[in-house]
Design a protein around this motif. Structure first.
Motif, PDB file in Angstrom:
ATOM      1  N   PRO A   1      31.967  69.872  30.735  1.00  0.00           N
ATOM      2  CA  PRO A   1      31.743  71.303  30.213  1.00  0.00           C
ATOM      3  C   PRO A   1      32.800  72.113  30.984  1.00  0.00           C
ATOM      4  CG  PRO A   1      29.439  70.689  30.701  1.00  0.00           C
ATOM      5  CD  PRO A   1      30.727  69.501  31.356  1.00  0.00           C
ATOM      6  N   LEU A   2      33.574  73.172  30.185  1.00  0.00           N
ATOM      7  CA  LEU A   2      34.500  73.926  31.020  1.00  0.00           C
ATOM      8  C   LEU A   2      33.553  74.859  31.795  1.00  0.00           C
ATOM      9  CD1 LEU A   2      36.342  75.186  27.637  1.00  0.00           C
ATOM     10  CD2 LEU A   2      37.363  73.728  29.668  1.00  0.00           C
ATOM     11  N   PRO A   3      34.008  75.130  33.027  1.00  0.00           N
ATOM     12  CA  PRO A   3      33.291  76.310  33.991  1.00  0.00           C
ATOM     13  C   PRO A   3      33.037  77.381  33.642  1.00  0.00           C
ATOM     14  CG  PRO A   3      35.545  75.506  34.780  1.00  0.00           C
ATOM     15  CD  PRO A   3      35.498  74.912  33.550  1.00  0.00           C
ATOM     16  N   ILE A   4      32.307  78.151  33.787  1.00  0.00           N
ATOM     17  CA  ILE A   4      31.973  79.373  33.567  1.00  0.00           C
ATOM     18  C   ILE A   4      33.239  80.360  33.877  1.00  0.00           C
ATOM     19  CG2 ILE A   4      30.575  81.462  33.758  1.00  0.00           C
ATOM     20  CD1 ILE A   4      29.262  79.408  32.156  1.00  0.00           C
TER      21      ILE A   4
ATOM     22  N   ILE B   1      23.540  75.694  14.089  1.00  0.00           N
ATOM     23  CA  ILE B   1      23.756  76.949  15.149  1.00  0.00           C
ATOM     24  C   ILE B   1      23.018  77.859  14.429  1.00  0.00           C
ATOM     25  CG2 ILE B   1      25.071  78.623  16.575  1.00  0.00           C
ATOM     26  CD1 ILE B   1      27.258  75.968  16.967  1.00  0.00           C
ATOM     27  N   ASP B   2      22.053  78.548  15.153  1.00  0.00           N
ATOM     28  CA  ASP B   2      21.451  79.765  14.622  1.00  0.00           C
ATOM     29  C   ASP B   2      20.941  80.846  15.784  1.00  0.00           C
ATOM     30  OD1 ASP B   2      19.091  78.871  15.758  1.00  0.00           O
ATOM     31  OD2 ASP B   2      18.217  78.139  13.805  1.00  0.00           O
ATOM     32  N   ARG B   3      20.507  81.505  15.496  1.00  0.00           N
ATOM     33  CA  ARG B   3      19.840  82.638  16.733  1.00  0.00           C
ATOM     34  C   ARG B   3      19.171  82.167  17.813  1.00  0.00           C
ATOM     35  NH1 ARG B   3      20.370  88.599  15.900  1.00  0.00           N
ATOM     36  NH2 ARG B   3      20.794  88.798  18.006  1.00  0.00           N
ATOM     37  N   SER B   4      18.645  80.927  17.729  1.00  0.00           N
ATOM     38  CA  SER B   4      17.804  80.328  18.948  1.00  0.00           C
ATOM     39  C   SER B   4      18.905  80.299  20.078  1.00  0.00           C
ATOM     40  CB  SER B   4      17.322  79.151  18.426  1.00  0.00           C
ATOM     41  OG  SER B   4      17.968  78.186  18.066  1.00  0.00           O
ATOM     42  N   LEU B   5      20.150  80.028  19.702  1.00  0.00           N
ATOM     43  CA  LEU B   5      20.954  79.796  20.972  1.00  0.00           C
ATOM     44  C   LEU B   5      22.013  81.103  21.120  1.00  0.00           C
ATOM     45  CD1 LEU B   5      22.727  76.495  19.229  1.00  0.00           C
ATOM     46  CD2 LEU B   5      21.413  76.614  21.269  1.00  0.00           C
ATOM     47  N   ASP B   6      21.541  82.000  20.678  1.00  0.00           N
ATOM     48  CA  ASP B   6      22.021  83.451  21.271  1.00  0.00           C
ATOM     49  C   ASP B   6      21.766  83.634  22.522  1.00  0.00           C
ATOM     50  OD1 ASP B   6      23.229  85.958  20.891  1.00  0.00           O
ATOM     51  OD2 ASP B   6      21.397  87.163  20.335  1.00  0.00           O
ATOM     52  N   GLY B   7      22.721  83.822  23.362  1.00  0.00           N
ATOM     53  CA  GLY B   7      22.433  84.153  24.801  1.00  0.00           C
ATOM     54  C   GLY B   7      22.425  82.924  25.757  1.00  0.00           C
ATOM     55  N   HIS B   8      22.637  81.653  25.252  1.00  0.00           N
ATOM     56  CA  HIS B   8      22.687  80.495  25.873  1.00  0.00           C
ATOM     57  C   HIS B   8      23.979  80.437  26.522  1.00  0.00           C
ATOM     58  CE1 HIS B   8      22.134  76.238  26.451  1.00  0.00           C
ATOM     59  NE2 HIS B   8      23.524  75.947  26.021  1.00  0.00           N
ATOM     60  N   LEU B   9      23.905  79.830  27.990  1.00  0.00           N
ATOM     61  CA  LEU B   9      25.148  79.417  28.671  1.00  0.00           C
ATOM     62  C   LEU B   9      25.949  78.312  28.032  1.00  0.00           C
ATOM     63  CD1 LEU B   9      24.576  80.281  32.387  1.00  0.00           C
ATOM     64  CD2 LEU B   9      26.292  80.934  30.889  1.00  0.00           C
ATOM     65  N   LEU B  10      27.128  78.557  27.996  1.00  0.00           N
ATOM     66  CA  LEU B  10      27.751  77.400  27.277  1.00  0.00           C
ATOM     67  C   LEU B  10      28.417  76.298  28.057  1.00  0.00           C
ATOM     68  CD1 LEU B  10      29.926  79.805  24.745  1.00  0.00           C
ATOM     69  CD2 LEU B  10      28.302  78.310  24.295  1.00  0.00           C
ATOM     70  N   ASP B  11      27.845  76.317  29.264  1.00  0.00           N
ATOM     71  CA  ASP B  11      28.444  74.931  30.078  1.00  0.00           C
ATOM     72  C   ASP B  11      27.221  74.077  30.451  1.00  0.00           C
ATOM     73  OD1 ASP B  11      26.475  76.580  31.622  1.00  0.00           O
ATOM     74  OD2 ASP B  11      27.705  76.273  33.513  1.00  0.00           O
ATOM     75  N   ARG B  12      26.198  74.315  29.368  1.00  0.00           N
ATOM     76  CA  ARG B  12      25.258  73.047  29.542  1.00  0.00           C
ATOM     77  C   ARG B  12      24.544  72.790  28.077  1.00  0.00           C
ATOM     78  NH1 ARG B  12      22.196  76.998  33.479  1.00  0.00           N
ATOM     79  NH2 ARG B  12      24.287  77.123  34.029  1.00  0.00           N
ATOM     80  N   SER B  13      23.864  71.630  28.147  1.00  0.00           N
ATOM     81  CA  SER B  13      23.284  71.262  26.927  1.00  0.00           C
ATOM     82  C   SER B  13      21.975  72.455  26.339  1.00  0.00           C
ATOM     83  CB  SER B  13      22.373  69.932  27.097  1.00  0.00           C
ATOM     84  OG  SER B  13      21.951  69.442  25.954  1.00  0.00           O
TER      85      SER B  13
END
Length: 204
Positions: A6-9, A143-155
């Motif tokens: 993953p790309l780092p934050i 992809i839907d709203r359940s992923l809103d606010g998820h951090l993109l460096d992890r599963s």
DNA sequence: CGGAAGATCCACT
DNA sequence: GTGGATCTTCCGA
């Protein structure tokens, strides 16, 4: 495989335009139902926040819907539009600045069969049209709203190192579907991989 | 509380 | 190239 790292934050804590350009060629990975869906990003758009009339954060607008847009860079901002489509953004910059990158198109790397199945109301699946647009991309990737606010460096949803694009391969132009944004509509904040067939129209 | 708009997609001409 | 689908969200009254 390092392409899956993953790309780092810290990657996201920069101006949206810089992040957008650097996201080309990276891999968007969604792990769902024991399957791994992977898209190589070929088209993105930067939205600059308060000063950008095309941005959902224009003038500092803050509502329940766009709340995650004000999270620190590296979070996902997923919203519903036109009564039927989801769109995915990567938030950029510092907390409360409202910068983001709209993920517009990608080409399949892994899990293409599942992506085709996810796009089930396509009359006849065409591989070249699997994820050539922000709504189609979210459809294909599940992809839907359940992923809103998820951090993109992890599963389960992340953006990995992938295959970065050389400067000469990058094309820029005005953003799509923001004609209402006056002078901001002309800003060259849309970036694509030059000549890539998966980029949505009009071609860059 | 109502109206209008929207970071789109698809089918059809 | 044009128009319809479809519905949540938001702003003004």
């Amino acid at each position: 495989m390092s392409r899956f790292r993953p790309l780092p934050i810290s990657f996201y804590r920069r101006p949206a335009g810089d992040v957008a350009r650097d996201l080309l060629g990276r891999w968007l990975v969604h792990e769902v139902d024991g399957e791994r869906l992977v898209l190589r990003l070929v088209e993105v758009e930067a939205y600059l926040g308060a000063p950008d009339r095309a941005s959902h954060a224009w003038g500092g607008r803050r509502t329940a819907r766009n709340e995650s847009l004000y999270l620190p860079g590296g979070h996902a901002y997923v919203y519903f539009i036109y009564g039927m489509h989801w769109c995915l953004n990567a938030v950029t910059g510092d907390r409360d600045t409202g910068g983001a990158v709209l993920i517009r198109a990608g080409e399949p790397v892994e899990g293409e069969e599942r992506m085709v199945a996810n796009r089930r109301w396509l009359k006849k699946p065409r591989p070249g049209d699997l994820a050539g647009g922000p709504g189609k991309l979210c459809q294909a990737m599940g992809i839907d709203r359940s992923l809103d606010g998820h951090l993109l460096d992890r599963s389960p949803l992340m953006i990995t190192r992938g295959e970065p694009v050389e400067e000469g391969e990058v094309a820029a132009g005005p953003r799509i579907g923001v004609d209402y944004a006056a002078e901001a509509a002309a800003w060259p904040l849309r970036f694509g991989v030059r000549g890539n067939p998966h980029v949505s129209r009009p071609r860059l």
